[in-house]
Design an enzyme around this catalytic site. Structure first.
Site, PDB file in Angstrom:
ATOM      1  CE1 TYR A   1      -2.224  -6.258   3.512  1.00 46.22           C
ATOM      2  CE2 TYR A   1      -2.050  -4.184   4.677  1.00 46.22           C
ATOM      3  CZ  TYR A   1      -2.808  -5.041   3.958  1.00 46.22           C
ATOM      4  OH  TYR A   1      -4.289  -5.007   3.970  1.00 46.22           O
TER       5      TYR A   1
ATOM      6  CG  HIS B   1      -2.001  -1.063   1.004  1.00 42.87           C
ATOM      7  ND1 HIS B   1      -3.047  -1.248   1.948  1.00 42.87           N
ATOM      8  CD2 HIS B   1      -2.208  -2.073   0.439  1.00 42.87           C
ATOM      9  CE1 HIS B   1      -3.663  -2.230   1.681  1.00 42.87           C
ATOM     10  NE2 HIS B   1      -3.235  -2.876   0.534  1.00 42.87           N
TER      11      HIS B   1
END
Length: 972
Positions: A453, A446
């Site tokens: 993540y 992102h």
């Protein structure tokens, strides 16, 4: 259309809810459905919702028409979402037809738009086709007829759940073998790892011709399969009753539809009675069922039991295929599919033996190959710019499964070598803010450093590195070292397992922690035996148990807690570690977003990168943070407007079609980051709030770390908010559930405070507010009220501050003697504090930290005359030399301004980071000039040039990506 016909449509199967029409065929055939040269009837028992579908027996080129308003609407900019009108339906085909079904949309009999459906399939298929982008022709509002034109041969199909027009996020329509023209741009979009199944499947190039397998290749394949199976397998007790229960369970499932949860969005505006017709089992639950069968099959040696278990398993697979879960089918959308498929992949691998024996392996392999996007491993290496961590987390295990499901070991070996090539060429340092690994140890997703993540990426990748280790297919060299470095950094920005709060992204809930087992897996994949550094790091994180004993028996010992200073300028992050604590401070810039907020995540997290400072010792809760009761306007270290909680809630929208409904705010400042030298460090930033909220709010902030002391300076604090005060938060700590006596006090001038975490704060000339008691707040997901006991202290700069400043220091986790000494003498001296520079000298280490916000000549300094670039410098003097570390914090992904981020009045507007053309740019190397007072010998080092001029030493230092450049200069 007359009123009588409209009434009939509502009774006989057509309905409208909040603008969404749906045909479910549960109350007969609507009168507005007409066929030509063909017959239509209701079929009971084969449907996608309810019990009935529409059976259409057609002659070649015959037609079926639905009369009435299609419901198409043109896209209207300016809304919260960017969803576009799309068509959706289900088709069941029992016999493949090598031709297309044409679906036309007419207005007063004239075709305005249309698209073809490839009918060469069996089972159920669906499609999400956007009118404006995907169809031929030009759609118009007021279209009032849908016509299905049969293929060029006779046949029959079932039709169900027709939704003529539903608003769908344009990123999420997926193309497949039936509608391969849908959303083609997704093949190269940010979410291509999910959406490009069609493209990736068609990259595959397999042939077993001219492949010669060595004994080492064969043994390597066997080792990989055995390791994979051993890790997946779970022994269960198999009984006749358990087998019978599984048969009943499947009998229940086959009466339902196998549904992917991301598809359910198209049903959100249906009436309750319509939603009740849609009965399904989610793919993840079905995967768990399949995996349980696989456990059972591998847990018994009874041939009859194996036969019965496999029969259930194969019937379940056939049901799955019939539901459209097979090669070539994209289910309308596949975004975030990988999270739902892992158990299915694992079950299929564990059942490889009976699938191979029964001749059913190839179809299973094809399905896994399709949905895992395994063809991605054939991507041209020259086009790779890093790796998306979603692939490592959710898709890579499926890719390996697809490879290991080969019945031909030659092709299996070829695909394993291709997997090795893909990982070796994609595990590189990605440019700009693109996803993947960075040189400072950040793992980006992102468009930001995102430990949550990274954890998932390591959980997916590191077992595979272990499986491949010690075989001809092993991951080695630079790729291995990149993973190792990033993994080791997770234990730096975590303590012991929790990340710093400012690194939790949209999940400031304390639940995400580093993955201990990833250290074990990569350690065991070391080229010459277990990797020492990773093994000993693992033992610190996991000191007991079977795995720990394995490493200890090999002679490894638990590492000591890391100590030192670390700079991660790709995350605008600076960290200091001593003993068992971690202190970290984070900012943001025009390249790095300050927050990530979704509709139901991190609703109040706007300030989490405003210079947020945290001391972590053990868990987040033990270090003073639980989200219930947390005052979101008072992240420690931040300088922010203390808005009422309802005003602090983010205003979220989908700003363009590159992003979702989210907020990821950028600054327009380039100056934010840190620097390290000789185990100490510093951080500084120019804080400028986005005009979306209050563009007048500014501050210049710095933090200097010297051993267990941190010195905080602020200047230029200003904004125009005349209603709400601006605060620089000293600390905020959770005090437990025990009832405490509330109090509030105002302290002015110089003061010393000891918080409940044993950190001593020495504030110089500050207007301090100190509170303890029950604190009310809001849940970061739901917005519901929360409360807890907290202590809170901040420096109050008042309303509409104008050029306010602050100075304070913290003694971190000091003992009684250190605290008494700190009260009397904090051991530092502020050499300069204005909007041009913050300069602090530590009297104990003889180190000077320079936060040089502007270029030009320095005041009040004996060493540096001038700099031509806003920069950060740490300098430590020794007897005949100085150590110097230089940082240009500007990542320089572009020069000048990004004009698309400003409106016609020159005011910065909200944009999506995903839409920035510069996001994948490499940092532009920049050479800065530092003029030192006095003469120094210029070392021959990369990135450094210099000369002596008029008694001064002129250094030219070239940097990229805010990487510190360190040099030792001998006095002449």
């Amino acid at each position: 259309m007359n009123k009588m016909l409209l009434a009939a449509l509502m009774v006989l199967g057509f309905s409208c809810a909040n603008g969404t029409q749906i045909y479910q065929f549960e109350n007969g055939i609507p009168q507005n459905i007409k066929s030509s040269s063909s017959t239509i009837s209701l079929l009971k028992g084969k449907a996608k919702d309810g019990e009935h579908s529409l059976e259409w027996k057609f002659k070649k080129n015959s037609t079926l028409s639905i009369l009435g308003d299609v419901g198409y609407t043109t896209f209207k900019p300016g809304g919260i979402e960017k969803a576009r009108s799309s068509f959706s339906m289900w088709i069941y085909n029992s016999t493949p037809i090598k031709d297309n079904l044409i679906i036309q949309f007419k207005k007063n009999g004239v075709v305005k738009s249309w698209f073809p459906v490839n009918m060469n399939f069996t089972g159920w298929r669906t499609m999400w086709v956007q009118y404006d982008r995907d169809m031929q022709g030009t759609p118009e509002e007021g279209m009032n007829e849908i016509t299905f034109v049969a293929p060029n041969s006779d046949g029959e199909i079932l039709i169900d759940q027709i939704i003529p027009s539903v608003l769908i996020d344009p990123r999420h329509n997926a193309r497949d073998e039936q509608v391969n023209f849908v959303n083609i741009s997704a093949d190269s979009a940010v979410n291509a790892h999910w959406m490009a199944l069609y493209k990736n499947y068609n990259l595959i190039k397999n042939s077993n011709n001219n492949i010669q397998l060595s004994n080492e290749d064969i043994k390597g394949i066997e080792k990989i399969e055995n390791r994979f199976k051993k890790r997946l397998l779970k022994q269960v007790e198999v009984t006749p009753q358990l087998i019978a229960d599984k048969k009943k369970e499947f009998n229940k499932y086959e009466k339902l539809n196998l549904e992917f949860i991301q598809r359910l969005v198209i049903y959100k505006n249906l009436k309750d009675e319509e939603k009740n017709n849609i009965k399904y089992i989610a793919t993840k639950e079905f995967g768990v069922f399949l995996r349980e069968l696989a456990y059972m099959y591998n847990s018994t040696n009874n041939s009859q039991e194996k036969k019965e278990i496999y029969a259930i398993f194969q019937n379940a697979l056939n049901y799955m295929y019939d539901q459209g879960w097979t090669r070539g089918s994209a289910q309308g959308t596949v975004h975030h599919l990988g999270y739902q498929m892992r158990e299915i992949y694992e079950a299929l691998f564990l059942m490889k033996e009976p699938l191979l024996k029964s001749g059913n392996l190839d179809k299973a392999k094809d399905m896994v190959t399709w949905y895992s996007a395994m063809g991605m491993i054939y991507t041209d290496p020259s086009t790779m710019r890093g790796v998306n961590v979603d692939i490592l987390n959710t898709m890579l295990p499926g890719m390996l499964t697809a490879i290991l499901l080969n019945g031909d070991k030659k092709i299996e070996s070829q695909e394993l070598k291709q997997l090795n090539s893909y990982l070796t060429n994609s595990i590189i340092y990605s440019p700009g803010v693109l996803g993947g690994f960075k040189k400072d140890g950040s793992v980006f997703h992102h468009m930001q450093n995102y430990p949550a993540y990274a954890k998932g990426a390591f959980e997916g990748l590191t077992p595979i590195i272990y499986y491949l280790g010690g075989t001809p297919y092993a991951i080695k060299g630079e790729a291995f070292e990149i993973v190792k470095n990033a993994l080791l950094m997770t234990r730096i920005y975590s303590n012991k397992y929790n990340y710093l709060l400012s690194l939790t992204g949209r999940h400031p809930n304390g639940k995400f922690k580093l993955d201990k087992n990833s250290f074990k897996f990569v350690a065991l994949a070391g080229l010459n035996g277990p990797d020492k550094e990773l093994s000993e790091a693992f033992l610190r994180l996991n000191p007991t148990g079977k795995d720990a004993e394995q490493f200890k028996n090999l002679g490894f010992k638990e590492e000591k807690a890391p100590e030192g200073s670390w700079t991660m300028n790709m995350g605008s992050l600076q960290m200091q570690r001593r003993n068992e604590w971690l202190a970290g401070v984070k900012g943001y810039s025009r390249y790095l977003v300050g927050n990530e907020t979704y509709i139901k995540n991190n609703l109040y997290g706007r300030y989490m990168s405003y210079g947020a400072f945290q001391i972590l010792e053990n868990s987040l809760e033990e270090s003073g943070y639980v989200q219930e009761g947390w005052n979101w306007a008072h992240y420690p270290g931040t300088t922010a407007i203390a808005l009422p909680i309802d005003q602090l809630k983010s205003s979220i929208s989908q700003v363009d079609t590159h992003s979702g409904v989210e907020e990821m705010i950028l600054s327009d400042e380039t100056y934010s980051g840190g620097n390290s030298l000789n185990n100490n460090g510093m951080f500084a930033m120019k804080l400028h709030e986005h005009p979306k909220y209050n563009g007048s709010h500014r501050a210049r902030k710095s933090v200097f770390f010297f051993d267990n002391r941190a010195i905080f300076l602020g200047t230029g604090i200003e904004n125009n908010d005349k209603l709400n005060e601006t605060h620089t938060t000293l600390f905020q700590n959770y005090l437990g559930k025990t009832t405490i006596k509330a109090f509030e006090t105002n302290l002015k001038g110089d003061n010393v405070l000891l918080d409940s975490q044993n950190n001593l704060y020495k504030i110089i000339d500050g207007n301090i507010i100190l509170k303890k008691g029950l604190q009310e707040s809001r849940d970061q997901n739901s917005g519901n009220k929360t409360q807890n006991n907290y202590e809170l202290a901040y420096i109050n700069h008042g309303t509409a501050p104008n050029q306010e400043k602050y100075q304070y220091a913290i003694l971190i986790k000091g003992n009684k003697l250190e605290q008494e000494n700190f009260k009397n003498n904090s051991g530092y001296k502020v050499l300069n504090q204005d909007n041009n520079s913050h300069i602090v000298k530590d009297l104990k280490t003889n180190m000077i930290g320079y936060a040089l916000f502007e270029s030009g000549n320095l005041k009040n300094d004996d060493f540096i005359k001038s700099v031509d670039t806003p920069s950060m410098i740490l300098l430590q003097e020794h007897e005949n030399k100085i150590d110097l570390s230089f940082v240009d914090p500007d990542l320089r992904l572009y020069e000048g301004i990004d004009k698309t981020q400003y409106d016609k009045n020159g005011v910065m507007k909200e944009v999506s980071i995903y839409s920035r053309e510069w996001k994948g740019n490499d940092g532009i190397p920049h050479t800065s000039t530092v003029i030192l007072k006095g003469k120094y010998k210029i070392p021959t080092e990369k990135n450094i040039n210099g000369k002596i001029d008029n008694g001064n030493t002129i250094l030219e230092i070239t940097t990229t990506y805010g990487t510190p450049v360190k040099v030792t200069l001998e006095k002449i």
